[in-house]
Write a protein that holds these residues in place. Structure first.
Motif, mmCIF file in Angstrom:
data_model
loop_
_atom_site.group_PDB
_atom_site.id
_atom_site.type_symbol
_atom_site.label_atom_id
_atom_site.label_comp_id
_atom_site.label_asym_id
_atom_site.label_seq_id
_atom_site.Cartn_x
_atom_site.Cartn_y
_atom_site.Cartn_z
ATOM 1 N N ALA A 133 -24.513 -38.036 -25.984
ATOM 2 C CA ALA A 133 -23.806 -38.972 -25.102
ATOM 3 C C ALA A 133 -22.380 -38.505 -24.801
ATOM 4 C CB ALA A 133 -23.781 -40.362 -25.729
ATOM 5 N N ARG A 134 -21.784 -37.755 -25.706
ATOM 6 C CA ARG A 134 -20.405 -37.295 -25.517
ATOM 7 C C ARG A 134 -20.297 -36.187 -24.476
ATOM 8 N NH1 ARG A 134 -17.069 -37.241 -31.223
ATOM 9 N NH2 ARG A 134 -17.433 -39.421 -31.788
ATOM 10 N N VAL A 135 -21.421 -35.537 -24.175
ATOM 11 C CA VAL A 135 -21.392 -34.489 -23.155
ATOM 12 C C VAL A 135 -22.228 -34.887 -21.939
ATOM 13 C CG1 VAL A 135 -20.909 -32.630 -24.763
ATOM 14 C CG2 VAL A 135 -23.282 -33.252 -24.331
ATOM 15 N N GLY A 136 -22.540 -36.183 -21.825
ATOM 16 C CA GLY A 136 -23.198 -36.702 -20.636
ATOM 17 C C GLY A 136 -24.671 -36.417 -20.526
ATOM 18 N N VAL A 137 -25.337 -36.208 -21.665
ATOM 19 C CA VAL A 137 -26.787 -36.020 -21.633
ATOM 20 C C VAL A 137 -27.422 -37.008 -22.607
ATOM 21 C CG1 VAL A 137 -26.681 -33.610 -20.914
ATOM 22 C CG2 VAL A 137 -26.613 -34.153 -23.342
ATOM 23 N N VAL A 138 -28.728 -36.934 -22.758
ATOM 24 C CA VAL A 138 -29.428 -37.888 -23.613
ATOM 25 C C VAL A 138 -30.449 -37.129 -24.467
ATOM 26 C CG1 VAL A 138 -31.211 -38.403 -21.901
ATOM 27 C CG2 VAL A 138 -30.665 -40.107 -23.654
ATOM 28 N N ALA A 139 -30.618 -37.585 -25.695
ATOM 29 C CA ALA A 139 -31.502 -36.897 -26.653
ATOM 30 C C ALA A 139 -32.946 -37.296 -26.391
ATOM 31 C CB ALA A 139 -31.081 -37.247 -28.081
ATOM 32 N N THR A 140 -33.622 -36.525 -25.552
ATOM 33 C CA THR A 140 -34.994 -36.868 -25.169
ATOM 34 C C THR A 140 -36.043 -36.021 -25.884
ATOM 35 O OG1 THR A 140 -34.812 -35.399 -23.254
ATOM 36 C CG2 THR A 140 -34.338 -37.747 -22.909
ATOM 37 N N ALA A 141 -35.653 -35.346 -26.972
ATOM 38 C CA ALA A 141 -36.628 -34.592 -27.761
ATOM 39 C C ALA A 141 -37.091 -35.411 -28.961
ATOM 40 C CB ALA A 141 -36.039 -33.258 -28.210
ATOM 41 N N GLY A 142 -37.064 -36.727 -28.805
ATOM 42 C CA GLY A 142 -37.591 -37.611 -29.839
ATOM 43 C C GLY A 142 -36.554 -38.244 -30.738
#
Length: 260
Positions: A133-142
Motif C-alpha cells: 500500500a505504501r508504494v501504490g500497489v496491492v498484495a494480490t498473491a494471497g
C-alpha cells in the motif's frame, strides 16, 4: 531436477528437496522469469514420488524481498505461471508439505510465499511485512487472503494498511512461525522438521492435508466430518499398504517401510 537453473538452486537430501532462491544482489526479489523457474521446480517436486518435503529458502541474508520492482519498471507486464508468485502462492490443495526457511526479511511477495508454506522456521533477525500500500500497489498473491486467517484480525490489518513490520519473535508468539533460531541455524532446523515429516507415511500425509484443506474451505464441519473418509486421498490411504504397515511396524517395534 537436473535442468539448468538461472535464478535458483536445488539440492536433495534423502526425501527432502532444498530450494534456494539465488538472487542475493536484489535480496532475492523475484521477476516473472524467476517465478516461472520456481514453478517448474515445484512441478517436478510434486511429481517426484521419492521427494516428500520441500524446504524453500533464500541465498545470503534475505529470504525474499518480494516483487522485483526495478525489473517491472523496465519491462512490459509479464504473466505469472500457473503456480502463482514464486511458483507456489496459487498452488491450492497441495499433496506434500513445504517449509519456509526464512533466513532474513520476507517482504511483500516474499511474505506471501512464506504464508503459502505449511510451516515456517525463521531467523531471529527475520522480519515480515506487506508494504504494498505504501508504494501504490496491492498484495494480490494471497497475502490479503491468508494473513487475516493466520493472524488476529487487528494485527493483520496493521500490517496490511499501515505496512507495519512483524518481527520473527512476534510472529512466533502469534503462532505464525513454528520456530525462531539464530540465522546460521535456520536451514539445518528446517531440515530437522522436514526429516521428521519425511518419516511419516506419504499417503497419510496426503490424506491429512486433503482433510485440512477441505475443512478450511467448508464452513460446515459437521458435514465434512461425515464424509471425510470418502475424500480421494483418504480412500487411497485406506487402500494402500501403508495402512497396515504402520500398525504392524509399531507392534513389531521397528521402523515402518512406506510404499506409497
Amino acid at each position: 531436477m537436473k535442468s539448468e537453473l538461472n535464478f535458483c538452486s536445488v539440492n536433495c537430501v534423502e526425501h527432502v528437496l532444498i530450494i534456494t532462491i539465488n538472487r542475493p544482489e536484489v535480496r532475492n526479489a523475484l521477476h516473472p522469469p524467476a517465478s516461472i523457474e520456481l514453478n517448474q521446480i515445484f512441478d517436478n517436486f510434486f511429481a517426484d514420488p521419492m521427494l516428500r518435503v520441500a524446504v524453500l529458502t533464500g541465498a545470503g541474508t534475505a529470504f525474499c524481498a518480494g516483487n522485483d520492482l526495478k525489473h517491472q519498471a523496465g519491462t512490459k507486464a509479464q504473466a505469472l505461471p500457473a503456480g502463482g508468485f514464486g511458483g507456489i502462492t496459487a498452488r491450492w490443495q497441495r499433496t506434500k508439505p513445504v517449509i519456509a526457511a526464512v533466513n532474513g526479511l520476507a517482504f511483500g511477495g516474499g511474505f506471501e510465499i512464506a504464508l503459502s508454506c505449511d510451516l515456517i522456521v525463521a531467523a531471529d533477525s527475520a522480519a515480515f511485512a506487506l508494504p504494498e500500500a505504501r508504494v501504490g500497489v496491492v498484495a494480490t498473491a494471497g497475502g490479503l487472503l491468508r494473513l487475516p486467517r493466520q493472524l488476529p484480525m487487528k494485527v493483520a490489518m496493521a500490517l496490511i494498511v499501515a505496512g507495519q513490520r512483524l518481527s520473527a519473535q512476534r510472529a512466533y508468539e502469534f503462532g505464525l512461525v513454528n520456530e525462531v533460531v539464530p540465522q546460521e541455524e535456520v536451514l539445518n532446523t528446517s531440515l530437522e522438521w522436514a526429516k521428521e515429516i519425511a518419516q511419516a507415511s506419504p499417503a497419510a500425509v496426503r490424506a491429512a492435508m486433503q482433510v485440512v484443506d477441505q475443512g478450511l474451505s467448508e464452513p460446515a464441519i459437521e458435514q465434512l466430518y461425515v464424509r471425510q473418509k470418502s475424500l480421494s486421498a483418504v480412500k487411497e490411504l485406506y487402500a494402500s499398504p501403508d495402512f497396515t504397515e504402520g500398525p504392524r511396524a509399531f507392534s513389531e517395534k521397528r521402523r515402518p517401510v512406506w510404499r506409497t
